[in-house]
Design a protein around this motif. Structure first.
Motif, short mmCIF file in Angstrom:
data_model
loop_
_atom_site.label_atom_id
_atom_site.label_comp_id
_atom_site.label_asym_id
_atom_site.label_seq_id
_atom_site.Cartn_x
_atom_site.Cartn_y
_atom_site.Cartn_z
N PRO A 105 0.82 -1.23 0.00
CA PRO A 105 0.00 0.00 0.00
C PRO A 105 0.86 1.28 0.00
CG PRO A 105 -0.82 -1.56 1.63
CD PRO A 105 0.48 -2.11 1.11
N GLU A 108 1.94 1.81 -3.52
CA GLU A 108 0.82 2.25 -4.35
C GLU A 108 0.40 3.69 -4.05
OE1 GLU A 108 -1.92 -0.98 -3.76
OE2 GLU A 108 -1.12 -2.04 -5.52
N LYS A 109 0.57 4.08 -2.76
CA LYS A 109 0.23 5.45 -2.37
C LYS A 109 1.12 6.44 -3.12
CE LYS A 109 -0.59 7.81 1.88
NZ LYS A 109 -0.18 7.82 3.28
N SER A 110 2.34 6.01 -3.43
CA SER A 110 3.27 6.89 -4.17
C SER A 110 3.15 6.66 -5.68
CB SER A 110 4.70 6.62 -3.72
OG SER A 110 4.79 6.57 -2.34
#
Ligand SMILES: Cc1cc2nc3c(=O)[nH]c(=O)nc-3n(C[C@H](O)[C@H](O)[C@H](O)COP(=O)(O)OP(=O)(O)OC[C@H]3O[C@@H](n4cnc5c(N)ncnc54)[C@H](O)[C@@H]3O)c2cc1C
Length: 287
Positions: A105, A108-110
């Motif tokens: 996560p 994916e956040k970046s």
């Protein structure tokens, strides 16, 4: 000596970050006293401290972690792994899959992506021979930075295109030299038990079992004869270490057993299909 190996490792990483080889060479000479610990074998260093062979065998019990005999291993690696275990080891609550569950996560956040079942077949290079991406299942994925986290031998041999193989031949020659090439792999087995770890009195600590304290001799005997004792057996009970295990798997426990594996012992079966390698292979496994 462990402190020296710790500093040496940092120095080695910092050296790798310097983009100019001539600067690397100068700094390498200046910091050589911290790196010499990586040039001597474990046996050479410990033999200078004691001639008690049993003590050397006990101090090097973790040679199975890096699967190399004390007569061949770099003392720096032995020291770093000893350092790793100072103060005990750790086990991720929820099991090793928690590492991916927590890291993905964040990637994916970046706006990053994590792929599974995505074999890289080739590294893409530009006209200046810089890595600019990878090929996965025929798709070209471009990236500003490409990091290969697999073995350097496989990276150079199979992922660098044939047209650029000449660029890595000098690296391959070093990695594949007899002093560096690894002769031993692993065999592992997972065993499920009925009953929880408390009932079965399974320990949280790891176990290592050796036929004798002479790790070189044990490994050589097994290398020459599959019927000889395993040179070292590692046993660990993940279910005893993970406090959440029994909430997920009621009244069940698991053991992981690892030992050395020699490629030559199973080379004859290399072209056979998994689970269809025939009776002689099955007999070998049963032994
Ligand atoms: C039997 C065994 C037991 C161990 N036990 C412990 C332990 O208890 N504690 C501990 O701290 N460490 C343990 N280790 C060591 C630990 O597993 C490794 O240090 C760690 O996994 C190394 O991580 P890595 O990302 O560098 O390499 P890896 O975990 O090997 O990751 C490399 C990944 O790249 C993938 N890959 C390979 N080729 C390609 C390709 N062409 N394209 C795309 N992907 C590719 C592989 O499938 C793999 O998933 C153990 C190792 C072994 C072998």
């Amino acid at each position: 000596m462990i402190k020296k190996a710790r500093i040496g490792l940092r120095v080695l990483f910092l050296l790798k970050c310097i983009p100019y080889q001539w600067i690397q060479k100068i700094i390498h000479k200046l910091v050589q006293p911290f790196l010499s610990i990586f040039d001597e074998t474990t046996e050479q260093v410990l033999s200078k401290l004691t001639n008690n062979k049993k003590l050397i065998g006990i101090l090097t019990y973790l040679c199975g972690d890096y699967v190399e005999m004390p007569s061949r291993s770099s003392f720096g690696i032995q020291a770093l792994i000893s350092d790793h275990y100072m103060g005990g080891g750790y086990f991720p609550i929820g099991g090793p899959s928690m590492i991916a569950r927590i890291i993905v996560p964040i990637i994916e956040k970046s706006k990053g992506k994590a792929f599974v079942r995505a074999p890289v077949s080739s590294i893409l290079l530009n006209e200046e021979n810089k890595a600019i991406g990878v090929v996965v299942k025929g798709h070209r994925i471009f990236s500003r930075i490409v990091v290969s986290a697999i073995s350097s031998t496989i990276t150079y041999k199979y992922l660098i295109p044939q047209t650029h193989q000449h660029l890595v031949q000098s690296h391959l020659k070093i990695i594949e030299s007899p002093e560096l090439v690894s002769e031993t792999g692993y065999m592992s087995m997972f065993i499920g038990h009925q009953g929880d770890s408390d009932e079965l009195n399974l320990p949280k600590r790891n176990l290592w079992i050796f036929p004798s304290w002479n790790h070189d001799e044990n490994t050589k005997k097994f290398h020459d004869d599959y019927n000889a004792d395993f040179p070292g057996i590692f046993i660990s009970f993940a279910s005893a270490k993970d406090p959440t295990y029994h909430t997920r798997y009621l009244k069940k426990s698991v053991a992981s057993i690892i030992t050395a594996g020699i490629y030559e012992h199973v080379e004859n079966y290399k072209d056979k299909r998994v689970k269809h390698r025939g009776d002689t292979y099955n007999q070998l496994k049963d032994q």
